[in-house]
Design a protein around this motif. Structure first.
Motif, mmCIF file in Angstrom:
data_model
loop_
_atom_site.group_PDB
_atom_site.id
_atom_site.type_symbol
_atom_site.label_atom_id
_atom_site.label_comp_id
_atom_site.label_asym_id
_atom_site.label_seq_id
_atom_site.Cartn_x
_atom_site.Cartn_y
_atom_site.Cartn_z
ATOM 1 N N LYS A 41 -36.498 31.786 -7.900
ATOM 2 C CA LYS A 41 -37.380 30.529 -7.925
ATOM 3 C C LYS A 41 -38.154 30.554 -8.990
ATOM 4 N N ASN A 64 -40.581 22.405 -2.333
ATOM 5 C CA ASN A 64 -39.453 22.823 -2.451
ATOM 6 C C ASN A 64 -38.824 24.353 -2.638
ATOM 7 N N PHE A 66 -40.575 26.807 -5.167
ATOM 8 C CA PHE A 66 -40.086 27.296 -6.229
ATOM 9 C C PHE A 66 -41.403 27.880 -6.461
ATOM 10 N N VAL A 108 -35.160 18.691 -9.077
ATOM 11 C CA VAL A 108 -35.060 20.026 -8.111
ATOM 12 C C VAL A 108 -34.328 20.381 -8.211
ATOM 13 N N GLU A 109 -32.935 18.957 -7.657
ATOM 14 C CA GLU A 109 -31.455 19.130 -8.274
ATOM 15 C C GLU A 109 -30.906 19.606 -9.395
ATOM 16 N N GLU A 112 -31.343 23.006 -9.610
ATOM 17 C CA GLU A 112 -30.846 24.150 -8.766
ATOM 18 C C GLU A 112 -28.988 24.279 -9.984
ATOM 19 N N ARG A 113 -28.913 23.247 -10.414
ATOM 20 C CA ARG A 113 -26.870 23.421 -10.606
ATOM 21 C C ARG A 113 -27.588 23.938 -11.674
ATOM 22 N N SER A 116 -27.625 27.261 -11.629
ATOM 23 C CA SER A 116 -26.745 28.494 -10.886
ATOM 24 C C SER A 116 -25.482 28.823 -11.199
#
Length: 160
Positions: A41, A64, A66, A108-109, A112-113, A116
């Protein structure tokens, strides 16, 4: 004789259990796990030194999970174009995470996606400074349209 066999069996099981425990402990070392999570992160942000929303956004990322490196760069917009961000898609700052370019106040989401799913793109951008984006508002509200860019051109990555 039976007593010797029982003692030998117990000693063997104890030794095997100790080896197993040692192997499991080494594989699940909490310090190693937290270091890997921090590395995964780690994000660098190039920003105009006078931009308060960039600091608020970096604080949001840190809250969050990071690890944020902030780099003052009055020419972050030129760096953005050099790193592949479409000129009309430049966000309020530039970031790099895990080989991807992230421009603007991307939630953030979505970041992260990105790391990922690992799509075959250069990066993503949330152009401008939307008032409902993290860094501009205390939390994301409403929808934000994030674009993907790379060799294949520009496309919508997320509209949520």
């Amino acid at each position: 004789m039976k007593k010797i066999i029982v003692i030998a069996t117990v000693a063997t099981l104890a030794a095997a259990g100790g080896v197993t425990f040692t192997a499991l402990t080494a594989a699940q070392d909490p310090q190693e796990t937290s270091q890997n999570a921090a590395e995964a992160k780690a994000i660098t942000i190039w920003r105009d030194p006078g931009c308060g929303c960039c600091d608020a956004y970096a604080d949001y990322l840190e809250a969050n999970g990071f690890s944020v490196t902030r780099v003052d760069d009055r020419d972050f917009d030129k760096r953005s174009v050099e790193m592949g961000v479409p000129e009309r898609g430049i966000g309020c700052h530039l970031a790099e995470i895990d080989g991807y370019v992230v421009s603007g106040l991307v939630p953030v989401e979505i970041i992260e996606r990105l790391v990922s799913e690992r799509p075959d793109i250069t990066g993503i951008t949330l152009p401008g400074m939307p008032a409902n984006a993290p860094g501009m508002a205390p939390a994301k509200t409403g929808t934000l349209k994030t674009y993907a860019f790379g060799d294949g051109g520009v496309s919508v990555y997320s509209d949520e």
